[in-house]
Design a protein around this motif. Sequence first.
Motif, short mmCIF file in Angstrom:
data_model
loop_
_atom_site.label_atom_id
_atom_site.label_comp_id
_atom_site.label_asym_id
_atom_site.label_seq_id
_atom_site.Cartn_x
_atom_site.Cartn_y
_atom_site.Cartn_z
N GLN A 145 51.22 -9.43 -58.31
CA GLN A 145 51.67 -10.28 -57.23
C GLN A 145 52.81 -11.19 -57.67
O GLN A 145 53.74 -11.46 -56.90
N TYR A 146 52.76 -11.67 -58.91
CA TYR A 146 53.87 -12.48 -59.42
C TYR A 146 55.17 -11.68 -59.40
O TYR A 146 56.24 -12.22 -59.08
N VAL A 147 55.09 -10.40 -59.73
CA VAL A 147 56.28 -9.56 -59.77
C VAL A 147 56.84 -9.34 -58.36
O VAL A 147 58.06 -9.43 -58.14
N VAL A 148 55.96 -9.08 -57.41
CA VAL A 148 56.39 -8.91 -56.02
C VAL A 148 57.02 -10.21 -55.51
O VAL A 148 58.06 -10.19 -54.85
N GLU A 149 56.40 -11.34 -55.81
CA GLU A 149 56.95 -12.63 -55.37
C GLU A 149 58.33 -12.87 -55.96
O GLU A 149 59.22 -13.42 -55.28
N GLU A 150 58.55 -12.45 -57.19
CA GLU A 150 59.88 -12.59 -57.81
C GLU A 150 60.93 -11.78 -57.06
O GLU A 150 62.04 -12.25 -56.79
N ALA A 151 60.57 -10.54 -56.72
CA ALA A 151 61.50 -9.69 -55.98
C ALA A 151 61.83 -10.29 -54.62
O ALA A 151 62.99 -10.33 -54.20
N VAL A 152 60.81 -10.77 -53.93
CA VAL A 152 61.02 -11.35 -52.60
C VAL A 152 61.89 -12.60 -52.69
O VAL A 152 62.79 -12.81 -51.86
N ALA A 153 61.67 -13.43 -53.70
CA ALA A 153 62.47 -14.64 -53.88
C ALA A 153 63.94 -14.31 -54.10
O ALA A 153 64.82 -15.11 -53.78
N ALA A 154 64.23 -13.11 -54.62
CA ALA A 154 65.60 -12.68 -54.85
C ALA A 154 66.18 -11.93 -53.66
O ALA A 154 67.27 -11.36 -53.75
N GLY A 155 65.45 -11.92 -52.55
CA GLY A 155 65.97 -11.31 -51.33
C GLY A 155 65.62 -9.86 -51.13
O GLY A 155 66.21 -9.18 -50.28
N MET A 156 64.65 -9.35 -51.87
CA MET A 156 64.26 -7.95 -51.77
C MET A 156 62.96 -7.84 -50.97
O MET A 156 61.88 -8.17 -51.48
N SER A 157 63.07 -7.42 -49.75
CA SER A 157 61.91 -7.39 -48.85
C SER A 157 61.30 -6.01 -48.69
O SER A 157 60.26 -5.86 -48.06
N ASP A 158 61.93 -4.99 -49.27
CA ASP A 158 61.47 -3.60 -49.18
C ASP A 158 61.04 -3.19 -50.58
O ASP A 158 61.87 -2.96 -51.46
N ILE A 159 59.72 -3.09 -50.80
CA ILE A 159 59.17 -2.85 -52.12
C ILE A 159 58.51 -1.48 -52.17
O ILE A 159 57.70 -1.14 -51.29
N LEU A 160 58.84 -0.68 -53.18
CA LEU A 160 58.16 0.59 -53.41
C LEU A 160 57.42 0.50 -54.74
O LEU A 160 58.03 0.25 -55.79
N MET A 161 56.11 0.71 -54.71
CA MET A 161 55.33 0.78 -55.94
C MET A 161 55.09 2.25 -56.28
O MET A 161 54.64 3.02 -55.44
N VAL A 162 55.41 2.59 -57.51
CA VAL A 162 55.16 3.94 -58.01
C VAL A 162 53.83 3.89 -58.75
O VAL A 162 53.72 3.27 -59.81
N THR A 163 52.81 4.50 -58.18
CA THR A 163 51.46 4.37 -58.69
C THR A 163 50.95 5.71 -59.22
O THR A 163 51.67 6.71 -59.25
N GLY A 164 49.68 5.71 -59.61
CA GLY A 164 49.03 6.93 -60.09
C GLY A 164 47.56 6.88 -59.72
O GLY A 164 47.12 6.09 -58.88
N ARG A 165 46.77 7.72 -60.38
CA ARG A 165 45.34 7.74 -60.12
C ARG A 165 44.71 6.40 -60.49
O ARG A 165 45.17 5.70 -61.37
N ASN A 166 43.65 6.05 -59.79
CA ASN A 166 42.89 4.81 -60.03
C ASN A 166 43.70 3.54 -59.71
O ASN A 166 43.36 2.46 -60.20
N LYS A 167 44.76 3.66 -58.91
CA LYS A 167 45.57 2.49 -58.58
C LYS A 167 45.33 2.02 -57.14
O LYS A 167 46.06 1.17 -56.64
N ARG A 168 44.31 2.54 -56.49
CA ARG A 168 44.06 2.15 -55.10
C ARG A 168 43.86 0.63 -54.93
O ARG A 168 44.26 0.08 -53.88
N PRO A 169 43.27 -0.10 -55.90
CA PRO A 169 43.15 -1.55 -55.72
C PRO A 169 44.49 -2.26 -55.50
O PRO A 169 44.51 -3.31 -54.86
#
Length: 303
Positions: free
Chosen positions: A43-67
Amino acid sequence: MNSTPPRITKAVIPAAGLGTRFLPLTKATPKEMLPVVDKPAIQYVVEEAVAAGMSDILMVTGRNKRPLEDHFDRNYELEEALQRRGDQDKLNSVCASTELADIHYVRQRDPKGLGHAVLCAAPHVGSEPFAVLLADDLIDPRDPLLSRMAEVRARLGGSVVALMEVDPDAIHLYGCAAVERPDPAGGDGVRITELVEKPEPGTAPSNLAIIGRYLLDPEIFEELRRTSPGRGGEIQLTDALRALVRAGRPVHGVVFSGRRYDTGDRAEYLRATVRLACEREDLGPGFLSWLREFVRAEELVGV
């Protein structure tokens, strides 16, 4: 006259790693969900991106990342329970992650390295420039690194990589950059002349380590498609950037000297949690008092 590069609004957060340094905890819990005080590291990382004006976030995940997806999704039952209790503060904290940004997900089905994870983002990013934020690196919001990188990109163009001086004995643990020429505009940008992924001890061209922040032109995707597996048998983003440098494409760096926390390392993770807890108005005074008493007691035991 060079045109101003387009503003970056998309960010990619690779989060498919196995988190083996935190086993056995990460057998079933994503390392990105480890709490730093009372928020998961991601969440800290997402907040950093948003603070820099990036509102479209793509997370590249894998197995066991549903949380990860659950954390940034609505939890109607919990929200309704908090609403009934009149606990507005906790309700606000629960809703904060849901309302941060427009978050998307794609799976990296094979663990082929950071470069491959970034390449998985190509259909979403398209032909736009984008940011990459590694989830293990937390940058203190008082040191807005992404904004500095965007300024360098606006002046000099091309892709921009975050760099940090490290102990020369530790540079073999990082991607490493050779740089030259101060920013002619008087800023803090440098031109990268060479990149090496985890150089062998004694062979590094400098002690400037690549840390987990990148602003990339979309041409990186084509280079990644041509990049063969490198260090560790994985497709390395560093290798693709090095190819751009050698082809004469502009790749610049920003040397960062602010507060950075590596939550992918157990000791650094503990230090980050202590530092951020100490700075909290609601926790800091009492926690600092206890911490001082604990240290004094430990010192007496060692006498």
